[in-house]
Scaffold this active site. Structure first.
Site, mmCIF file in Angstrom:
data_model
loop_
_atom_site.group_PDB
_atom_site.id
_atom_site.type_symbol
_atom_site.label_atom_id
_atom_site.label_comp_id
_atom_site.label_asym_id
_atom_site.label_seq_id
_atom_site.Cartn_x
_atom_site.Cartn_y
_atom_site.Cartn_z
ATOM 1 N N LYS A 1 -8.823 1.566 -0.011
ATOM 2 C CA LYS A 1 -8.228 0.301 0.435
ATOM 3 C C LYS A 1 -6.796 0.539 0.930
ATOM 4 O O LYS A 1 -5.940 0.975 0.168
ATOM 5 C CB LYS A 1 -8.176 -0.712 -0.713
ATOM 6 C CG LYS A 1 -7.813 -2.115 -0.219
ATOM 7 C CD LYS A 1 -7.422 -3.053 -1.329
ATOM 8 C CE LYS A 1 -5.945 -3.046 -1.615
ATOM 9 N NZ LYS A 1 -5.092 -3.472 -0.495
ATOM 10 N N GLY B 1 2.009 3.430 -4.734
ATOM 11 C CA GLY B 1 2.564 2.090 -4.591
ATOM 12 C C GLY B 1 3.677 1.882 -5.585
ATOM 13 O O GLY B 1 4.282 2.837 -6.069
ATOM 14 N N THR C 1 2.800 -2.134 -10.201
ATOM 15 C CA THR C 1 1.362 -2.109 -9.883
ATOM 16 C C THR C 1 0.705 -0.907 -10.545
ATOM 17 O O THR C 1 -0.407 -1.009 -11.083
ATOM 18 C CB THR C 1 1.128 -2.038 -8.355
ATOM 19 O OG1 THR C 1 2.010 -2.933 -7.703
ATOM 20 C CG2 THR C 1 -0.298 -2.381 -7.981
ATOM 21 N N GLU D 1 1.334 7.731 -7.791
ATOM 22 C CA GLU D 1 2.567 8.080 -7.060
ATOM 23 C C GLU D 1 3.343 6.787 -6.890
ATOM 24 O O GLU D 1 2.944 5.915 -6.116
ATOM 25 C CB GLU D 1 2.223 8.670 -5.687
ATOM 26 C CG GLU D 1 1.425 9.957 -5.725
ATOM 27 C CD GLU D 1 2.165 11.089 -6.393
ATOM 28 O OE1 GLU D 1 3.415 11.070 -6.418
ATOM 29 O OE2 GLU D 1 1.508 12.000 -6.922
ATOM 30 N N CYS E 1 9.501 6.286 0.047
ATOM 31 C CA CYS E 1 9.759 6.482 -1.388
ATOM 32 C C CYS E 1 10.707 7.643 -1.624
ATOM 33 O O CYS E 1 11.295 7.757 -2.690
ATOM 34 C CB CYS E 1 8.441 6.707 -2.112
ATOM 35 S SG CYS E 1 7.477 8.033 -1.381
ATOM 36 N N GLU F 1 14.801 0.038 -7.611
ATOM 37 C CA GLU F 1 14.352 0.434 -6.271
ATOM 38 C C GLU F 1 14.471 -0.754 -5.312
ATOM 39 O O GLU F 1 13.914 -1.820 -5.584
ATOM 40 C CB GLU F 1 12.895 0.902 -6.320
ATOM 41 C CG GLU F 1 12.422 1.425 -4.989
ATOM 42 C CD GLU F 1 10.944 1.808 -4.985
ATOM 43 O OE1 GLU F 1 10.133 1.023 -5.486
ATOM 44 O OE2 GLU F 1 10.624 2.881 -4.462
HETATM 45 P P1 NDP Z 1 2.245 -2.154 -4.113
HETATM 46 O O1 NDP Z 1 2.236 -1.565 -5.466
HETATM 47 O O2 NDP Z 1 2.557 -3.595 -3.985
HETATM 48 O O3 NDP Z 1 0.862 -1.942 -3.367
HETATM 49 C C1 NDP Z 1 0.278 -0.674 -3.190
HETATM 50 C C2 NDP Z 1 -1.209 -0.854 -2.995
HETATM 51 O O4 NDP Z 1 -1.775 -1.369 -4.192
HETATM 52 C C3 NDP Z 1 -1.550 -1.863 -1.910
HETATM 53 O O5 NDP Z 1 -2.710 -1.436 -1.244
HETATM 54 C C4 NDP Z 1 -1.827 -3.108 -2.730
HETATM 55 O O6 NDP Z 1 -2.632 -4.030 -2.084
HETATM 56 C C5 NDP Z 1 -2.535 -2.528 -3.922
HETATM 57 N N1 NDP Z 1 -2.591 -3.363 -5.119
HETATM 58 C C6 NDP Z 1 -1.776 -4.384 -5.474
HETATM 59 N N2 NDP Z 1 -2.187 -4.923 -6.645
HETATM 60 C C7 NDP Z 1 -3.283 -4.227 -7.036
HETATM 61 C C8 NDP Z 1 -4.164 -4.298 -8.143
HETATM 62 N N3 NDP Z 1 -4.031 -5.214 -9.100
HETATM 63 N N4 NDP Z 1 -5.178 -3.425 -8.222
HETATM 64 C C9 NDP Z 1 -5.349 -2.493 -7.271
HETATM 65 N N5 NDP Z 1 -4.567 -2.382 -6.183
HETATM 66 C C10 NDP Z 1 -3.532 -3.229 -6.069
HETATM 67 O O7 NDP Z 1 3.272 -1.270 -3.286
HETATM 68 P P2 NDP Z 1 3.762 -1.533 -1.812
HETATM 69 O O8 NDP Z 1 2.605 -1.602 -0.882
HETATM 70 O O9 NDP Z 1 4.745 -2.644 -1.852
HETATM 71 O O10 NDP Z 1 4.520 -0.163 -1.497
HETATM 72 C C11 NDP Z 1 5.825 0.088 -1.821
HETATM 73 C C12 NDP Z 1 5.925 0.893 -3.098
HETATM 74 O O11 NDP Z 1 5.212 2.107 -2.972
HETATM 75 C C13 NDP Z 1 7.336 1.299 -3.422
HETATM 76 O O12 NDP Z 1 7.596 1.120 -4.796
HETATM 77 C C14 NDP Z 1 7.362 2.774 -3.090
HETATM 78 O O13 NDP Z 1 8.334 3.510 -3.790
HETATM 79 C C15 NDP Z 1 6.001 3.186 -3.455
HETATM 80 N N6 NDP Z 1 5.650 4.427 -2.776
HETATM 81 C C16 NDP Z 1 5.552 5.583 -3.514
HETATM 82 C C17 NDP Z 1 5.293 6.786 -2.894
HETATM 83 C C18 NDP Z 1 5.139 8.052 -3.687
HETATM 84 O O14 NDP Z 1 4.581 9.001 -3.143
HETATM 85 N N7 NDP Z 1 5.579 8.125 -4.928
HETATM 86 C C19 NDP Z 1 5.137 6.865 -1.433
HETATM 87 C C20 NDP Z 1 5.262 5.597 -0.766
HETATM 88 C C21 NDP Z 1 5.509 4.423 -1.429
HETATM 89 P P3 NDP Z 1 -2.031 -5.106 -1.027
HETATM 90 O O15 NDP Z 1 -0.752 -4.567 -0.508
HETATM 91 O O16 NDP Z 1 -3.077 -5.130 -0.015
HETATM 92 O O17 NDP Z 1 -1.888 -6.356 -1.775
#
Ligand code: NDP
Length: 480
Positions: free
Chosen positions: A173, A226, A230, A248, A282, A384
């Protein structure tokens, strides 16, 4: 209007419930497409397809699986321009960035893991005259991959490619905010001849489609990138189901400038590590610590660089700073700018929303923003922000800067600038970060372990680590 579809069992299909969500172009604030608002029923269909495909896929020789992945890499390269335009439209990032970073890296992910599968080996432990112990690494089965919006295709493929290479079938997803290139990938997988059900892409929201992937009992592992909150929620849900987890998560990365470094290079690279992709990587270094003797000269040159950044329509070639991903995210970042004022920071650059004219009049643009005078333990320096906001802080000793660098709940990446090799290694070893760059930033070799310490995650991606994650080791002993 453009309508995206799920990719299940080798076909583009509408969501079971027939409902769709709007998706917005950040540079204009206008809806440009709709995406399936998938429910647990769609995820169940995807899992059924993946389970059906698994026995054949896992038994294919790694060379044949690899050939298909390399073919997908070639198709991504062929469609580079189309995909770069789509990524820029969907995410708000400059098309030049998508063209030089996001899409080439997505292709590399497939090429790298397509070939890596053939080099993956397991261990033998021979006990002279007693027993032969060997390890078999079986594919885990059906796995879930969930990715964020900031580097959409780049991070989506960084999970999918090793999972497929290891012989797993995937239900994936992308973020609901940036679904477009994942949809285009579906078409390329069909064209490449990827067998039906091996990869399934389900669009929709985290709480609905994402949660259903995490909860599905037949999904053996979750690879998630993400936010930390989450990630914690996913860990709570998946742990009682005994799923393997790779998380991650967020970062609050220090960028440490010692006085003996190549300052021109440090300034140039710090501009990138602060503001690339509007600070929404990130790995961006949002806390810049500068040794006091060079503080003023670094500040002057850095601010000159910030003033020279071109902010505008992401689709224009010269643009260096596009739009942030959504109105909600713009508000969040502006909230932190307000907080920085309240916490006593001095604004050195930016701090305001930008209202462009013409096509981008409704877009979510923000000035690159720099503060100084904030305590290392204030919220702005601890939480962050994930936007174009950095702080400058002078330091006097190595001990002091290490304490500040390590003071957050995060531990993803750090950058150190110095020409003293002994210090470079000493400081790198003392940093609580999964990744340390010395005199560079975001230099990536796909063989290296990638991931964070502390609340920045659990597990590592990249190279053999990723192939190990998607496989289950089985130890077999033969008595001699
Ligand atoms: P989110 O945690 O909001 O979302 C990440 C993904 O998880 C999206 O596809 C989201 O869906 C999905 N999601 C949300 N809730 C759930 C759930 N209950 N169950 C399963 N999946 C769920 O992060 P963001 O998209 O806002 O991304 C930014 C974040 O990602 C920042 O904190 C950043 O630091 C981190 N990040 C970390 C990296 C790393 O390698 N460590 C690299 C890049 C980013 P949807 O968005 O469709 O609602």
């Amino acid at each position: 209007m453009l309508q995206l579809q799920n990719y299940i069992n080798g076909q583009l299909v509408a969501p079971v419930a027939g409902t769709y969500l709007p998706t917005i172009e950040p540079a204009t604030g206008q809806v440009y497409a709709e995406i399936p608002d998938s429910s647990p029923a769609d995820v169940a269909r995807a899992v059924t397809a993946a389970e059906a495909a698994l026995p054949t896929w896992r038994m294919l020789p790694a060379e044949e699986r690899g050939r298909l992945l390399v073919r997908i890499a070639e198709l991504l390269e062929r469609d580079l321009e189309l995909l770069a335009q789509a990524e820029s439209l969907d995410n708000g990032k400059p098309v030049s960035l998508a063209r030089t970073v996001d899409i080439p890296r997505a292709a590399s992910n497939f090429a790298f893991f397509g070939t890596a599968a053939q080099h993956f080996a397991s261990e033998t432990h021979f006990q002279e005259g007693v027993a032969l112990n060997y390890t078999v690494r079986h594919p885990l089965g059906v796995v879930g991959c969930i990715s964020p919006w900031n580097l959409p295709l780049y991070l989506f493929t960084w999970k999918i490619a090793p999972a497929l290479a290891a012989g797993c079938c995937v239900v994936a997803k992308p973020s609901e905010l940036t679904p477009y290139t994942a949809f285009l990938l579906s078409n390329l997988c069909i064209e490449a001849g990827l067998p039906a059900g091996v990869l399934n892409i389900v669009h929709g929201t985290g709480p609905s489609a994402g949660q259903a992937i995490v909860e599905h009992p037949a999904i053996k592992a979750i690879s998630f990138t993400g936010g930390t909150a989450t990630g914690a929620h996913i860990a709570r849900t998946a742990a009682p189901l005994f799923k393997k987890l790779s998380l991650e998560l967020g970062g609050k990365n220090p960028n440490i400038i010692f006085a003996d470094c190549n300052l021109a290079e440090a300034v140039r690279t710090s501009l990138r590590s602060s503001f690339s992709n509007q600070g929404q990587i990130c790995l961006c270094g949002s806390r810049i610590f500068i040794e006091r003797p060079v503080y003023e000269v670094f500040k002057t040159e850095f601010l000159q660089g910030v003033a020279g950044l071109t902010i505008g329509d992401p689709q224009e070639e010269g643009t260096q700073q596009g739009a942030v991903v959504s109105e909600a995210h713009l508000r969040k970042v502006l909230g932190y700018i307000e907080l920085a004022h309240q916490e006593g920071g001095t604004l050195l650059a930016g701090g305001q929303r930008i209202e462009l004219k013409g096509r981008c009049a409704g877009g979510y643009f923000l000035q690159p923003t720099v503060f100084e005078g904030l305590r290392p333990d204030c919220r702005v320096n601890q939480e962050e922000i994930f936007g174009p906001v950095v702080t400058l802080t002078p330091f006097d000793t190595e001990e002091e800067v290490l304490a500040w660098a390590n003071s957050t709940e995060y531990g993803l990446a750090a950058t150190v600038w110095t020409s003293n090799l002994t210090r470079a290694h000493r400081v790198a070893h003392a940093l609580h970060s999964g990744i340390v760059w010395i005199n560079t930033w975001m230099h990536r070799d796909l063989r290296t372990p990638f991931g964070g310490m502390k609340n920045s995650g659990v597990g590592r991606e990249g190279g053999l680590e990723a192939l190990r994650f998607f496989t289950e080791p089985q130890s077999i002993t033969l008595k001699l």
